[in-house]
Design a protein around this motif. Sequence first.
Motif, PDB file in Angstrom:
ATOM      1  N   ILE A  63       0.773  -1.315  -0.087  1.00  0.00           N
ATOM      2  CA  ILE A  63      -0.029   0.025  -0.004  1.00  0.00           C
ATOM      3  C   ILE A  63       0.803   1.130  -0.085  1.00  0.00           C
ATOM      4  N   ALA A  64       1.975   0.952   0.641  1.00  0.00           N
ATOM      5  CA  ALA A  64       2.930   2.275   0.936  1.00  0.00           C
ATOM      6  C   ALA A  64       3.363   2.688  -0.509  1.00  0.00           C
ATOM      7  N   ALA A  65       3.602   1.633  -1.040  1.00  0.00           N
ATOM      8  CA  ALA A  65       4.635   1.727  -2.435  1.00  0.00           C
ATOM      9  C   ALA A  65       3.559   2.316  -3.386  1.00  0.00           C
ATOM     10  N   VAL A  66       2.423   1.852  -3.561  1.00  0.00           N
ATOM     11  CA  VAL A  66       1.364   2.417  -4.471  1.00  0.00           C
ATOM     12  C   VAL A  66       0.963   3.828  -4.144  1.00  0.00           C
ATOM     13  N   TRP A  67       0.975   3.950  -2.927  1.00  0.00           N
ATOM     14  CA  TRP A  67       0.487   5.474  -2.459  1.00  0.00           C
ATOM     15  C   TRP A  67       1.819   6.439  -2.835  1.00  0.00           C
ATOM     16  N   MET A  72       3.536  10.834  -6.016  1.00  0.00           N
ATOM     17  CA  MET A  72       4.934  11.543  -6.727  1.00  0.00           C
ATOM     18  C   MET A  72       4.632  11.893  -8.193  1.00  0.00           C
ATOM     19  N   THR A  73       3.531  11.159  -8.840  1.00  0.00           N
ATOM     20  CA  THR A  73       2.998  11.282 -10.035  1.00  0.00           C
ATOM     21  C   THR A  73       1.807  12.010 -10.269  1.00  0.00           C
ATOM     22  N   HIS A  74       1.418  12.702  -9.031  1.00  0.00           N
ATOM     23  CA  HIS A  74       0.345  13.317  -9.105  1.00  0.00           C
ATOM     24  C   HIS A  74      -0.927  12.748  -9.613  1.00  0.00           C
ATOM     25  N   SER A  75      -0.979  11.399  -9.561  1.00  0.00           N
ATOM     26  CA  SER A  75      -2.214  10.770  -9.933  1.00  0.00           C
ATOM     27  C   SER A  75      -3.096  10.018  -8.948  1.00  0.00           C
ATOM     28  N   LYS A  76      -4.437   9.651  -9.276  1.00  0.00           N
ATOM     29  CA  LYS A  76      -5.234   9.072  -8.442  1.00  0.00           C
ATOM     30  C   LYS A  76      -5.656   7.453  -9.165  1.00  0.00           C
ATOM     31  N   LEU A  77      -6.048   6.522  -8.294  1.00  0.00           N
ATOM     32  CA  LEU A  77      -6.434   5.265  -8.787  1.00  0.00           C
ATOM     33  C   LEU A  77      -7.477   5.276  -9.989  1.00  0.00           C
ATOM     34  N   GLY A  78      -8.290   6.537  -9.783  1.00  0.00           N
ATOM     35  CA  GLY A  78      -9.245   6.846 -11.051  1.00  0.00           C
ATOM     36  C   GLY A  78      -8.609   7.211 -12.396  1.00  0.00           C
ATOM     37  N   ASN A  79      -7.354   7.339 -12.293  1.00  0.00           N
ATOM     38  CA  ASN A  79      -6.557   7.697 -13.584  1.00  0.00           C
ATOM     39  C   ASN A  79      -6.033   6.445 -14.141  1.00  0.00           C
ATOM     40  N   ILE A  80      -6.336   5.305 -13.517  1.00  0.00           N
ATOM     41  CA  ILE A  80      -5.748   4.112 -14.295  1.00  0.00           C
ATOM     42  C   ILE A  80      -6.555   3.752 -15.705  1.00  0.00           C
ATOM     43  N   GLY A  81      -5.770   3.729 -16.755  1.00  0.00           N
ATOM     44  CA  GLY A  81      -6.440   3.645 -18.207  1.00  0.00           C
ATOM     45  C   GLY A  81      -6.584   2.380 -18.935  1.00  0.00           C
ATOM     46  N   VAL A  94       3.947  -5.531  -5.445  1.00  0.00           N
ATOM     47  CA  VAL A  94       4.470  -6.390  -5.294  1.00  0.00           C
ATOM     48  C   VAL A  94       6.183  -6.006  -4.975  1.00  0.00           C
ATOM     49  N   ALA A  95       6.723  -5.255  -5.538  1.00  0.00           N
ATOM     50  CA  ALA A  95       7.916  -4.466  -5.242  1.00  0.00           C
ATOM     51  C   ALA A  95       7.987  -3.979  -3.837  1.00  0.00           C
ATOM     52  N   GLY A  96       6.999  -3.284  -3.513  1.00  0.00           N
ATOM     53  CA  GLY A  96       6.919  -2.561  -2.230  1.00  0.00           C
ATOM     54  C   GLY A  96       6.646  -3.567  -1.103  1.00  0.00           C
ATOM     55  N   ALA A  97       5.869  -4.500  -1.328  1.00  0.00           N
ATOM     56  CA  ALA A  97       5.704  -5.777  -0.222  1.00  0.00           C
ATOM     57  C   ALA A  97       7.024  -6.490   0.124  1.00  0.00           C
ATOM     58  N   VAL A  98       7.620  -6.842  -0.969  1.00  0.00           N
ATOM     59  CA  VAL A  98       8.857  -7.771  -0.980  1.00  0.00           C
ATOM     60  C   VAL A  98       9.854  -6.610  -0.205  1.00  0.00           C
ATOM     61  N   GLY A  99      10.071  -5.338  -0.573  1.00  0.00           N
ATOM     62  CA  GLY A  99      11.029  -4.507   0.109  1.00  0.00           C
ATOM     63  C   GLY A  99      10.914  -4.372   1.386  1.00  0.00           C
ATOM     64  N   PHE A 100       9.507  -4.137   1.722  1.00  0.00           N
ATOM     65  CA  PHE A 100       9.408  -3.802   3.189  1.00  0.00           C
ATOM     66  C   PHE A 100       9.266  -5.173   3.937  1.00  0.00           C
TER      67      PHE A 100
END
Length: 118
Positions: A63-67, A72-81, A94-100
């Motif tokens: 969650i922290a990685a996605v957030w 940083m990209t000034h995006s929202k989940l609603g911007n998923i295209g 996945v990268a955030g989960a493994v890294g954490f």
Amino acid sequence: MKDLTVNTMLAVFEEIFGRGLFWAMVIVAAVITLAYLYVLIRDRNVSWGKFLLAQLSMPIGAIAAVWFVLFMTHSKLGNIGGPVDVIVLLGIAVAGAVGFAVLVYTAQSLFRPNTEES
């Protein structure tokens, strides 16, 4: 962007995060990785209790990685295209989960070393 090269990817990441923050993240990731390898070599075995706690912390890292990337990209989940955006966000999670999980295991092992001798 015709070719996907290492230099192109570095330029994109530096543009998204800023040069200083990107290279700071690379250095922090390298230090955590080296500390993890040190802990594995020092202990010569895996502490399954610490490993379980590290795995339980993985959703926090995802969650922290996605957030962080959305911030940083000034995006929202609603911007998923489309599907590619979903795949990229899942990869970030996945990268955030493994890294954490690696960070949590390493921190536990450094600050609470095994007291029992093998």
